[in-house]
Design a protein around this motif. Structure first.
Motif, PDB file in Angstrom:
ATOM      1  N   LEU A  40       0.830  -1.206   0.000  1.00 31.59           N
ATOM      2  CA  LEU A  40       0.000   0.000   0.000  1.00 31.59           C
ATOM      3  C   LEU A  40       0.866   1.258   0.000  1.00 31.59           C
ATOM      4  O   LEU A  40       1.956   1.284   0.558  1.00 31.59           O
ATOM      5  N   ALA A  41       0.351   2.303  -0.626  1.00 29.99           N
ATOM      6  CA  ALA A  41       1.038   3.590  -0.622  1.00 29.99           C
ATOM      7  C   ALA A  41       1.051   4.129   0.802  1.00 29.99           C
ATOM      8  O   ALA A  41       0.048   4.044   1.519  1.00 29.99           O
ATOM      9  N   TYR A  42       2.178   4.706   1.215  1.00 30.19           N
ATOM     10  CA  TYR A  42       2.320   5.125   2.612  1.00 30.19           C
ATOM     11  C   TYR A  42       1.468   6.336   2.980  1.00 30.19           C
ATOM     12  O   TYR A  42       0.987   6.434   4.088  1.00 30.19           O
ATOM     13  N   PHE A  43       1.279   7.251   2.086  1.00 34.61           N
ATOM     14  CA  PHE A  43       0.579   8.484   2.461  1.00 34.61           C
ATOM     15  C   PHE A  43      -0.709   8.705   1.682  1.00 34.61           C
ATOM     16  O   PHE A  43      -1.174   9.825   1.548  1.00 34.61           O
ATOM     17  N   SER A  44      -1.316   7.639   1.213  1.00 40.73           N
ATOM     18  CA  SER A  44      -2.598   7.737   0.528  1.00 40.73           C
ATOM     19  C   SER A  44      -3.683   8.114   1.537  1.00 40.73           C
ATOM     20  O   SER A  44      -3.762   7.547   2.624  1.00 40.73           O
ATOM     21  N   THR A  45      -4.522   9.080   1.176  1.00 42.89           N
ATOM     22  CA  THR A  45      -5.595   9.479   2.101  1.00 42.89           C
ATOM     23  C   THR A  45      -6.866   8.658   1.868  1.00 42.89           C
ATOM     24  O   THR A  45      -7.815   8.797   2.634  1.00 42.89           O
ATOM     25  N   HIS A  46      -6.891   7.821   0.845  1.00 44.28           N
ATOM     26  CA  HIS A  46      -8.081   7.009   0.581  1.00 44.28           C
ATOM     27  C   HIS A  46      -7.887   5.559   1.003  1.00 44.28           C
ATOM     28  O   HIS A  46      -8.825   4.918   1.456  1.00 44.28           O
ATOM     29  N   GLY A  47      -6.712   5.033   0.874  1.00 46.20           N
ATOM     30  CA  GLY A  47      -6.399   3.698   1.360  1.00 46.20           C
ATOM     31  C   GLY A  47      -7.085   2.578   0.610  1.00 46.20           C
ATOM     32  O   GLY A  47      -7.908   2.783  -0.274  1.00 46.20           O
ATOM     33  N   GLU A  48      -6.720   1.375   0.986  1.00 52.36           N
ATOM     34  CA  GLU A  48      -7.275   0.140   0.428  1.00 52.36           C
ATOM     35  C   GLU A  48      -7.906  -0.661   1.563  1.00 52.36           C
ATOM     36  O   GLU A  48      -7.546  -0.516   2.718  1.00 52.36           O
ATOM     37  N   SER A  54     -10.069   0.297   6.182  1.00 52.53           N
ATOM     38  CA  SER A  54      -9.281   1.069   5.234  1.00 52.53           C
ATOM     39  C   SER A  54      -7.867   1.214   5.787  1.00 52.53           C
ATOM     40  O   SER A  54      -7.683   1.443   6.983  1.00 52.53           O
ATOM     41  N   ASN A  56      -3.502   2.268   4.772  1.00 48.17           N
ATOM     42  CA  ASN A  56      -2.408   2.620   3.887  1.00 48.17           C
ATOM     43  C   ASN A  56      -1.122   2.111   4.538  1.00 48.17           C
ATOM     44  O   ASN A  56      -1.152   1.519   5.616  1.00 48.17           O
ATOM     45  N   ALA A 111      -5.638   7.342   6.281  1.00 45.97           N
ATOM     46  CA  ALA A 111      -6.673   6.744   5.430  1.00 45.97           C
ATOM     47  C   ALA A 111      -7.780   6.103   6.242  1.00 45.97           C
ATOM     48  O   ALA A 111      -8.282   5.038   5.903  1.00 45.97           O
TER      49      ALA A 111
END
Length: 179
Positions: A40-48, A54, A56, A111
């Motif tokens: 996962l991207a470290y600084f994504s504000t939407h997340g997985e 949710s 990140n 996220a």
């Protein structure tokens, strides 16, 4: 005051603190590892979505750090595990409030979604409850070491008081009083 002075090593409460810290730490460790293995991207504000929450990369890493702290508390046991549980549980509840305020904003750097907020509140309360079990209550049994610490034996406080010798009129006693 030393933490180890208050709770005997073999006291049954130590198992509650250890089990609580260990179980919650293991769950956080699994969640964090699942998030990191998904890349996962470290600084994504939407997340997985990971295990229904949710996440990140940063939240996964923070989850692993808190898991290590809880598991270390479980390994040490006793009052250390209890205190670690109370502190980590409180931090989880505070995190729930902060991230609730940050939902749907650009500052949601972990996220968090609403399911994460609920998870943070519930997990924080569970962890803190494990830490407070048998330690914080108005109805502790008299064999509880925390109750005994707060209620010393009735002669113990008298023995610690200094005795002063005061002059008394002749024939009225020994001339000794407690301060």
């Amino acid at each position: 005051m030393d933490f180890r002075d208050e709770l005997p090593v073999d006291h049954r409460l130590a198992r509650v603190y250890r089990v609580g810290a260990g179980l919650c730490g293991a769950a956080l460790l699994v969640f964090g590892c699942l998030g990191l293995t998904d890349g996962l991207a470290y600084f994504s504000t939407h997340g997985e979505r990971i295990a229904g929450l949710s996440s990140n990369g940063l939240l996964s890493l923070i989850s692993i750090v808190f898991a290590v702290v809880l598991i270390a508390g479980a390994v040490i046991g006793g009052n250390v595990a209890s205190t670690v549980n109370i502190v980590v549980g409180t931090l989880f509840v505070l995190s729930g409030f902060v991230n609730l305020a940050l939902l749907d904003s650009g500052a949601n750097f972990l996220a968090f979604g609403m399911s994460n907020v609920v998870f943070s509140f519930v997990t924080g309360l569970v962890i803190a409850t494990f830490g407070m079990y048998g330690r914080v209550s108005s109805k502790l049994p008299h064999d509880n070491p925390y109750w005994q610490r707060r209620h010393p034996q009735p002669g113990a406080s008298e023995a610690r008081r200094p005795v002063a010798i005061t002059p008394r009129p002749a024939g009225t006693g020994l001339g000794r009083t407690s301060l």
